[in-house]
Design an enzyme around this catalytic site. Structure first.
Site, PDB file in Angstrom:
ATOM      1  N   GLU A  77       0.829  -1.199  -0.035  1.00 14.91           N
ATOM      2  CA  GLU A  77       0.040   0.110   0.080  1.00 14.91           C
ATOM      3  C   GLU A  77       0.734   1.291   0.151  1.00 14.91           C
ATOM      4  O   GLU A  77       0.727   2.283  -0.757  1.00 14.91           O
ATOM      5  CB  GLU A  77      -0.934  -0.126   1.154  1.00 14.91           C
ATOM      6  CG  GLU A  77      -2.072  -1.255   1.086  1.00 14.91           C
ATOM      7  CD  GLU A  77      -1.486  -2.286   1.669  1.00 14.91           C
ATOM      8  OE1 GLU A  77      -2.326  -3.518   1.320  1.00 14.91           O
ATOM      9  OE2 GLU A  77      -0.275  -2.484   2.188  1.00 14.91           O
ATOM     10  N   PRO A 280      12.309 -13.769  -0.639  1.00 13.12           N
ATOM     11  CA  PRO A 280      11.342 -14.044   0.219  1.00 13.12           C
ATOM     12  C   PRO A 280      10.414 -12.513   0.623  1.00 13.12           C
ATOM     13  O   PRO A 280      10.998 -11.671   0.961  1.00 13.12           O
ATOM     14  CB  PRO A 280      11.674 -14.658   1.587  1.00 13.12           C
ATOM     15  CG  PRO A 280      13.212 -14.250   1.664  1.00 13.12           C
ATOM     16  CD  PRO A 280      13.492 -14.213   0.313  1.00 13.12           C
ATOM     17  N   ARG A 281       9.070 -12.630   0.864  1.00 13.08           N
ATOM     18  CA  ARG A 281       8.291 -11.502   1.317  1.00 13.08           C
ATOM     19  C   ARG A 281       8.965 -10.832   2.242  1.00 13.08           C
ATOM     20  O   ARG A 281       8.818  -9.712   2.753  1.00 13.08           O
ATOM     21  CB  ARG A 281       6.953 -11.873   1.025  1.00 13.08           C
ATOM     22  CG  ARG A 281       5.705 -10.741   1.610  1.00 13.08           C
ATOM     23  CD  ARG A 281       5.881  -9.670   0.569  1.00 13.08           C
ATOM     24  NE  ARG A 281       4.903  -8.875   0.727  1.00 13.08           N
ATOM     25  CZ  ARG A 281       4.823  -7.647  -0.038  1.00 13.08           C
ATOM     26  NH1 ARG A 281       5.565  -7.258  -0.902  1.00 13.08           N
ATOM     27  NH2 ARG A 281       3.724  -6.816   0.260  1.00 13.08           N
ATOM     28  N   GLY A 322      14.097  -4.194   0.085  1.00 12.00           N
ATOM     29  CA  GLY A 322      14.288  -2.984  -0.962  1.00 12.00           C
ATOM     30  C   GLY A 322      15.256  -3.353  -2.061  1.00 12.00           C
ATOM     31  O   GLY A 322      15.566  -2.441  -2.724  1.00 12.00           O
ATOM     32  N   GLU A 323      15.542  -4.660  -2.357  1.00 14.28           N
ATOM     33  CA  GLU A 323      16.255  -4.780  -3.403  1.00 14.28           C
ATOM     34  C   GLU A 323      15.712  -5.624  -4.826  1.00 14.28           C
ATOM     35  O   GLU A 323      16.157  -6.228  -5.707  1.00 14.28           O
ATOM     36  CB  GLU A 323      17.426  -5.572  -2.997  1.00 14.28           C
ATOM     37  CG  GLU A 323      18.591  -4.668  -2.186  1.00 14.28           C
ATOM     38  CD  GLU A 323      19.733  -5.689  -1.894  1.00 14.28           C
ATOM     39  OE1 GLU A 323      20.986  -4.663  -2.099  1.00 14.28           O
ATOM     40  OE2 GLU A 323      19.859  -6.683  -1.915  1.00 14.28           O
ATOM     41  N   ASN A 347       2.197  -8.014  -6.741  1.00 14.98           N
ATOM     42  CA  ASN A 347       2.039  -7.109  -7.806  1.00 14.98           C
ATOM     43  C   ASN A 347       3.149  -7.648  -8.978  1.00 14.98           C
ATOM     44  O   ASN A 347       4.193  -7.405  -8.500  1.00 14.98           O
ATOM     45  CB  ASN A 347       1.987  -5.653  -7.225  1.00 14.98           C
ATOM     46  CG  ASN A 347       2.024  -4.741  -8.342  1.00 14.98           C
ATOM     47  OD1 ASN A 347       1.520  -5.024  -9.605  1.00 14.98           O
ATOM     48  ND2 ASN A 347       2.206  -3.291  -7.944  1.00 14.98           N
ATOM     49  N   PRO A 348       2.760  -7.828 -10.441  1.00 10.75           N
ATOM     50  CA  PRO A 348       3.684  -8.135 -11.102  1.00 10.75           C
ATOM     51  C   PRO A 348       4.184  -6.908 -12.138  1.00 10.75           C
ATOM     52  O   PRO A 348       4.900  -6.949 -12.879  1.00 10.75           O
ATOM     53  CB  PRO A 348       2.936  -8.922 -12.215  1.00 10.75           C
ATOM     54  CG  PRO A 348       1.413  -8.469 -12.036  1.00 10.75           C
ATOM     55  CD  PRO A 348       1.392  -8.155 -10.604  1.00 10.75           C
TER      56      PRO A 348
END
Length: 444
Positions: A77, A280-281, A322-323, A347-348
């Protein structure tokens, strides 16, 4: 536009019983907040230096002039609002951005300008919310998607704070749940001046649930800029992987890494130099993922240890924040995680904007419209099983023309679905005009 900052009493009897009970319980739970914070600190879910923000306290000073408050639940978001924030800053508006996770705070610190004020959203107790609103006195509140905290909404409405739901999404799973408590959700959604929905389906659901003024503006996530990448780090990774086919599995969730590990094992029989990168998320799962890979007989390397993939690395676990922009640029094929398990997909768009051909699993209800459009146009490949995943990866690895066809189709779809940012700004124009008038009066 309603005047902001003027309190009006909440008429408790006008609220549904569920919200009256919720307000009483959330007030009564305040003495338990130290125990809750302590537990979350142990789990790494709070920043020890900023726990006061969860109680509505802040060491930061409110800037002078109008302040636009934007709230999003977590990373997705917050990033969806990036382009909107840039446009608001161009109008010389100051931004207060709130979110609820440590990972989102890290992303804000890494990717947003320093004049964007980030705060953790307060726990949803009337006392903590009042402190937050007393301190920041926002001029306009923009809530992203559907992170609807009752006390936050009710207390903001009681102060006559103009509120807009932007990038509104009501998933196929959430909609019937909210229908079961129609009075509750209607009382909350009715406090928003307008709901800007991602799609006509979302708009219809919000209207059914009680939104008073619904406008379809599209999905801001389709207009997000491509994520940045450190050029030196990219050069180092390109040098270390030169001559090897590379695939990336982005934002993976528990249960997917095992499937991807076995997928790599099968594919390596056909592409012996294959390197799979798993991002990983939640980066704190990196060690556990690497242990699982090693136990399967493959050789992992962990990025969090500042190691680069070597010639003997089978799977590179990129457990850093952040990478993703770096790895999207590294690989021509990206599997979007959260889609082999019932998380709802990721999100793709960023991967597509950086030139990757996308593969996804069957569970993409977080981005139904986007994936349906991509699949229909041949702009993404769907894999429902491990066998299908091997097949899709194998075809795209072996055929550069097939990769190019997928990418070309996906870029066309993204272009057709874009434009949400401009439509959102147009819908917000009456509020932004009022803020500009206030700024002019203050500077006169």
């Amino acid at each position: 536009m309603r005047p902001s900052g003027v309190r009006r009493p909440l008429l408790a009897n006008s609220l549904p019983m569920t919200l009256r009970v919720y307000r009483k319980l959330s007030s009564a739970m305040v003495p338990l907040s130290p125990a809750l914070i302590s537990r979350r600190l142990k789990l790494g879910k709070e920043d020890p230096a900023r726990v006061g923000e969860r109680r509505g306290l802040s060491a930061d000073i409110r800037p002078t002039g109008p302040l636009v408050w934007i709230h999003g639940a977590s990373v997705g978001e917050v990033l969806a609002a990036a382009a909107l924030i840039e446009r608001l800053r161009a109008l010389n508006l100051r931004i207060l951005l709130t979110s609820g996770t440590v990972t989102s705070a890290a992303i804000v610190a890494k990717r947003f300008p320093s004049d964007v004020i980030h705060q953790y959203v307060p726990y949803d107790s009337p006392r903590y919310v009042a402190r937050f609103l007393d301190h920041w006195r926002p001029s306009l509140a923009l809530f992203i998607e559907s992170d609807l905290w009752p006390n936050l909404i009710l207390s903001s409405a009681a102060r006559r704070l103009p509120m807009v739901l932007i990038n509104g999404r009501m998933s196929q799973r959430s909609f019937p749940r909210w229908q079961r408590v129609q009075g509750t959700i209607s009382a909350l959604l009715g406090k928003f001046d307008v709901c800007l929905a991602q799609s006509q389906t979302d708009a219809d659901r919000f209207a059914t649930l009680g939104s008073r003024n619904v406008v379809v503006t599209g999905n801001l996530k389709l207009d997000v800029p491509a994520p940045p990448a450190d050029a030196n780090k990219l050069d180092m990774l390109m040098a270390m992987t030169r001559g090897r086919p590379v695939v990336v599995a982005a934002s993976t969730h528990p249960g997917e890494e095992e499937i991807l590990t076995e997928t790599h094992r099968t594919l390596a029989g056909y592409f012996p130099k294959l390197l799979t990168v798993i991002v990983p998320r939640h980066p704190d799962r990196g060690e556990a993922i690497a242990s699982m890979i090693a136990a399967s007989g493959l050789n992992p390397t962990l990025r969090s240890r500042e190691d680069l993939p070597t010639a003997t690395t089978d799977i590179y676990v990129a457990d850093t924040m952040g990478e993703l922009g770096l790895f999207y640029r590294l690989a021509p094929i990206v599997f979007m995680g959260g889609s082999l398990v019932e998380h709802g997909g990721q999100n793709p768009i960023e991967a597509i904007k950086l030139g990757a051909s996308v593969i996804h699993g069957p569970h993409v209800f977080n981005f139904t419209d986007v994936y349906e459009a991509l699949d229909a146009a041949g702009g993404a490949r769907r894999a429902d099983t491990q066998e299908a995943l091997v097949k899709q990866f194998g075809q795209l690895l072996a055929d550069s023309k097939a990769r190019e066809a997928v990418l070309t189709a996906s870029e066309r779809v993204v272009g057709q679905l874009g434009g949400a940012l401009e439509r959102t700004l147009s819908a917000l124009e009456p509020y932004l005009l009022q803020l500009r008038i206030e700024m002019g009066a203050a500077n006169a």
